[in-house]
Design a protein around this motif. Structure first.
Motif, PDB file in Angstrom:
ATOM      1  N   ILE A  19       0.922  -0.821   0.031  1.00  0.00           N
ATOM      2  CA  ILE A  19       0.169  -0.092   0.127  1.00  0.00           C
ATOM      3  C   ILE A  19       0.934   1.645  -0.166  1.00  0.00           C
ATOM      4  O   ILE A  19       1.966   1.701   0.552  1.00  0.00           O
ATOM      5  CB  ILE A  19      -1.164  -0.268   1.267  1.00  0.00           C
ATOM      6  N   ASN A  20       0.811   2.439  -1.079  1.00  0.00           N
ATOM      7  CA  ASN A  20       1.259   3.046  -0.970  1.00  0.00           C
ATOM      8  C   ASN A  20       0.581   4.190   0.050  1.00  0.00           C
ATOM      9  O   ASN A  20      -0.266   5.005   0.341  1.00  0.00           O
ATOM     10  CB  ASN A  20       1.219   4.163  -2.360  1.00  0.00           C
ATOM     11  N   THR A  21       1.435   4.720   1.123  1.00  0.00           N
ATOM     12  CA  THR A  21       1.318   5.113   1.940  1.00  0.00           C
ATOM     13  C   THR A  21       0.371   7.098   2.424  1.00  0.00           C
ATOM     14  O   THR A  21      -0.444   7.461   3.160  1.00  0.00           O
ATOM     15  CB  THR A  21       2.476   4.966   3.661  1.00  0.00           C
ATOM     16  N   LYS A  73      -6.167   3.976   7.906  1.00  0.00           N
ATOM     17  CA  LYS A  73      -6.589   2.783   7.201  1.00  0.00           C
ATOM     18  C   LYS A  73      -5.258   2.180   7.141  1.00  0.00           C
ATOM     19  O   LYS A  73      -5.142   0.967   7.146  1.00  0.00           O
ATOM     20  CB  LYS A  73      -5.999   2.343   5.542  1.00  0.00           C
ATOM     21  N   ILE A  74      -3.908   2.723   7.295  1.00  0.00           N
ATOM     22  CA  ILE A  74      -2.401   2.297   7.495  1.00  0.00           C
ATOM     23  C   ILE A  74      -2.033   1.077   8.665  1.00  0.00           C
ATOM     24  O   ILE A  74      -1.767   0.473   8.317  1.00  0.00           O
ATOM     25  CB  ILE A  74      -1.083   3.212   7.980  1.00  0.00           C
ATOM     26  N   ALA A  75      -3.123   2.421   9.404  1.00  0.00           N
ATOM     27  CA  ALA A  75      -3.007   0.937  11.225  1.00  0.00           C
ATOM     28  C   ALA A  75      -3.347   0.712  11.012  1.00  0.00           C
ATOM     29  O   ALA A  75      -3.002  -0.573  12.246  1.00  0.00           O
ATOM     30  CB  ALA A  75      -4.429   1.916  11.735  1.00  0.00           C
ATOM     31  N   ASN A  83     -12.310   2.644  17.746  1.00  0.00           N
ATOM     32  CA  ASN A  83     -12.642   4.104  17.118  1.00  0.00           C
ATOM     33  C   ASN A  83     -12.543   3.260  15.554  1.00  0.00           C
ATOM     34  O   ASN A  83     -13.076   4.206  14.683  1.00  0.00           O
ATOM     35  CB  ASN A  83     -11.411   4.648  17.216  1.00  0.00           C
ATOM     36  N   MET A  84     -11.983   2.731  15.596  1.00  0.00           N
ATOM     37  CA  MET A  84     -12.210   1.355  14.236  1.00  0.00           C
ATOM     38  C   MET A  84     -13.766   0.646  13.649  1.00  0.00           C
ATOM     39  O   MET A  84     -13.617  -0.287  12.838  1.00  0.00           O
ATOM     40  CB  MET A  84     -10.739   0.383  14.090  1.00  0.00           C
TER      41      MET A  84
END
Ligand SMILES: Nc1ncnc2c1ncn2[C@@H]1O[C@H](COP(=O)(O)OP(=O)(O)OP(=O)(O)O)[C@@H](O)[C@H]1O
Ligand SMILES: [Mg+2]
Length: 295
Positions: free
Chosen positions: A73-75, A82-84, A113-114
């Motif tokens: 995934i390109n951060t 989403k990166i988390a 939270n997610m």
């Protein structure tokens, strides 16, 4: 081997700063690898961690050139939340990162939270507390924890989001030797469980026990990407003055200076003790005890 992290020609400049903090950095980290990052204070180690985690550019803006890929995934292209799911981070200061009043609240905060399912959150909490040696602490108030316990809670907290990759940015610098050992024990357990780890620390001896690779930053550039064994096999005289040598490397330097030994010796304590015993002969017990007397 599949790649967890791929950094390609990354350069970075904070807003309102003319300096390039990171300069044309490229490296890859394979799944399950444990990689140490060292460099002088202010060189950009934390900045690099922020780039890997997507804090840069999503939270801390600036001028980014090049790319960071985390699990393909390109951060830059996905939101920080989403990166988390892919990469977690634990910061230096255990006090600043804990938001929950109790261990339970702290662990539930991110996944709630997610909008993770509550039963999944409840199942995962004791599992992760056991992993970091805090089994039975679920109802404990967080302010009652020691520094080492807080830091291990922060690790468990980061893992609640199921990341396969964990960044530890100086996770032991505020801790005493006991707290440090507790955190390193957890790091060794995570490694055994196949978590990919990026570890920034000044405590090179503890690091040597867990890292597979060492990245060295100087002047914003990645100047070494090697194994710890290869790194210390070279003559480092006059280089990397900011890096405290492992004790056994310092002892080897003394033995070389006094002509007792020639050539490089292992930077790993146990191996070094065996090599030193062999070198110094049967009367070496007192020498080798002194050499190995740290722990
Ligand atoms: N949020 C920010 N905004 C602007 N400049 C920053 C920011 N964070 C860090 N810097 C600057 O970027 C440079 C690199 O800092 P960074 O914290 O990444 O270094 P470091 O290698 O982690 O240092 P240390 O070993 O002290 O933790 C420093 O000059 C620092 O002042
Ligand atoms: Mg830092």
């Amino acid at each position: 081997m599949s790649q967890s992290v791929r950094v390609e020609k990354l350069s970075f400049q904070y807003n309102n700063d003319v300096r390039w903090i990171l300069k044309n950095i490229s490296f890859q980290i394979g799944e399950g690898d444990v990689v140490g990052v060292v460099g002088p204070s202010g060189v950009g180690k934390s900045t690099l961690c922020y780039c890997l985690k997507g804090i840069i550019p999503h939270v801390l803006p600036g001028n980014v050139v090049g790319d960071v890929w985390v699990n393909d995934i390109n951060t830059r292209e996905v939101p920080a939340g989403k990166i988390a799911e892919h990469i977690g981070i634990v910061f230096q200061d255990p006090e600043s990162q804990i938001v929950g009043l109790t261990v339970e609240e702290e662990l539930a905060f991110g996944p709630e939270n997610m909008e993770d399912p509550p039963e999944e959150i409840r199942r995962r909490m004791p599992e992760l507390l056991n992993l970091v040696g805090l089994g039975g602490y679920l109802r404990q108030e967080t302010y009652k924890l020691s520094g080492g316990q807080k830091q291990r809670l922060a690790i468990a907290s980061a893992l609640m989001m199921h990341p396969q990759i964990l960044i530890l940015d100086e996770p032991t610098s505020e801790l005493d030797p006991i707290g440090r050992e507790e955190v390193y024990r957890s790091i060794r357990d995570l490694k055994r469980d196949g978590v990919t780890i990026i570890l920034v620390d000044h405590h090179i001896e503890e690091m040597l026990d867990v890292i597979d690779r060492l990245l060295v930053l100087e002047d914003g550039m990645l100047i070494e990407d090697t194994t710890p064994r290869q790194f210390f096999a070279r003559d480092l005289t006059g280089k990397y003055e900011w890096l405290r040598r492992p004790q056994v490397v310092q002892v080897a330097a003394v033995l070389q200076a006094e002509g007792t030994m020639e050539g490089r010796m292992s930077p790993f304590e146990q191996e070094f003790i065996e090599e030193a015993r062999e070198l110094l002969g049967p009367d070496s017990e007192s020498h080798s005890t002194a050499v190995g007397g740290k722990r």
